[in-house]
Design a protein around this motif. Sequence first.
Motif, mmCIF file in Angstrom:
data_model
loop_
_atom_site.group_PDB
_atom_site.id
_atom_site.type_symbol
_atom_site.label_atom_id
_atom_site.label_comp_id
_atom_site.label_asym_id
_atom_site.label_seq_id
_atom_site.Cartn_x
_atom_site.Cartn_y
_atom_site.Cartn_z
ATOM 1 N N HIS A 43 0.847 -1.192 0.000
ATOM 2 C CA HIS A 43 0.000 0.000 0.000
ATOM 3 C C HIS A 43 0.888 1.248 0.000
ATOM 4 O O HIS A 43 1.738 1.392 0.885
ATOM 5 C CB HIS A 43 -0.892 0.033 1.242
ATOM 6 C CG HIS A 43 -1.882 -1.070 1.287
ATOM 7 N ND1 HIS A 43 -1.566 -2.338 1.727
ATOM 8 C CD2 HIS A 43 -3.183 -1.105 0.945
ATOM 9 C CE1 HIS A 43 -2.641 -3.096 1.659
ATOM 10 N NE2 HIS A 43 -3.633 -2.382 1.188
ATOM 11 N N SER A 56 -2.610 5.052 0.802
ATOM 12 C CA SER A 56 -3.853 4.339 1.069
ATOM 13 C C SER A 56 -4.452 4.907 2.344
ATOM 14 O O SER A 56 -3.741 5.145 3.322
ATOM 15 C CB SER A 56 -3.581 2.846 1.257
ATOM 16 O OG SER A 56 -3.152 2.259 0.068
ATOM 17 N N LYS A 57 -5.747 5.114 2.325
ATOM 18 C CA LYS A 57 -6.414 5.654 3.507
ATOM 19 C C LYS A 57 -6.640 4.558 4.548
ATOM 20 O O LYS A 57 -7.025 3.444 4.197
ATOM 21 C CB LYS A 57 -7.767 6.249 3.131
ATOM 22 C CG LYS A 57 -7.693 7.478 2.291
ATOM 23 C CD LYS A 57 -9.096 7.976 2.003
ATOM 24 C CE LYS A 57 -9.088 9.210 1.150
ATOM 25 N NZ LYS A 57 -10.449 9.674 0.853
ATOM 26 N N GLU A 103 -8.743 2.768 7.575
ATOM 27 C CA GLU A 103 -10.129 2.663 8.016
ATOM 28 C C GLU A 103 -10.192 1.640 9.144
ATOM 29 O O GLU A 103 -9.280 0.840 9.320
ATOM 30 C CB GLU A 103 -11.064 2.295 6.869
ATOM 31 C CG GLU A 103 -10.785 0.966 6.235
ATOM 32 C CD GLU A 103 -11.673 0.705 5.019
ATOM 33 O OE1 GLU A 103 -12.408 1.600 4.591
ATOM 34 O OE2 GLU A 103 -11.623 -0.412 4.509
ATOM 35 N N GLN A 120 -7.010 0.711 3.075
ATOM 36 C CA GLN A 120 -7.926 0.385 1.986
ATOM 37 C C GLN A 120 -7.165 -0.273 0.838
ATOM 38 O O GLN A 120 -5.972 -0.050 0.658
ATOM 39 C CB GLN A 120 -8.608 1.653 1.477
ATOM 40 C CG GLN A 120 -9.561 2.264 2.473
ATOM 41 C CD GLN A 120 -10.227 3.517 1.921
ATOM 42 O OE1 GLN A 120 -9.856 4.049 0.881
ATOM 43 N NE2 GLN A 120 -11.220 4.005 2.647
ATOM 44 N N GLU A 121 -7.856 -1.069 0.047
ATOM 45 C CA GLU A 121 -7.254 -1.774 -1.089
ATOM 46 C C GLU A 121 -7.201 -0.884 -2.327
ATOM 47 O O GLU A 121 -7.445 -1.317 -3.448
ATOM 48 C CB GLU A 121 -8.037 -3.059 -1.381
ATOM 49 C CG GLU A 121 -7.919 -4.113 -0.305
ATOM 50 C CD GLU A 121 -6.478 -4.582 -0.118
ATOM 51 O OE1 GLU A 121 -5.779 -4.834 -1.118
ATOM 52 O OE2 GLU A 121 -6.056 -4.678 1.043
#
Length: 174
Positions: free
Chosen positions: A38, A74-75, A77, A86-87
């Motif tokens: 990521h 990547s954020k 969560e 996140q993907e």
Amino acid sequence: MAYAIVGVINPQVEFRLTPHSAFQTEFVYSPWQSLGGHPMHFGIFLNEYRYYISEHTKGLYVGANFGMMAFKMSKPEIANWHIVLQERYCKGYGFMGGAVVGYEWRFGKRWMVDAFVGFGYMYSNYNGYTLDGKIEMHPHRPADKQPLHPDPFNISAEWLPNKVGLSIGFLLFD
């Protein structure tokens, strides 16, 4: 200090303006191109005005800050009570402005510890990508904000903590 543990660079320089005020500038840079596949690469440039209640580098202060950022990351969560990435990832830039409150303790002749928390408005422009680098032409948007044609451009604006931390400092000039 948390940045240093994970290898993120965060130099800060503070200049006294008056016996009760200072200007601080800082740069945050994450050299990590990838974290487990990521992207986690970002940079932040932040300027801050501080007003010290008692005197410069001693005790409680309040301030205002403004900065800019660029990112490819990547954020995070929360899923099942764990923080996951996140993907997908976002790539773009943004601006932020806010307020800060902190406290500086001096120890020895030249050393100090600075504890602070800031909250501000963040405005970002970015595109979304899958992890294999394909741009998302239909990003998630509210139903009433859907464009007529595919458009990868996203805008995000929110109130969030913009700095929280503990720093160790060294006074070069008294």
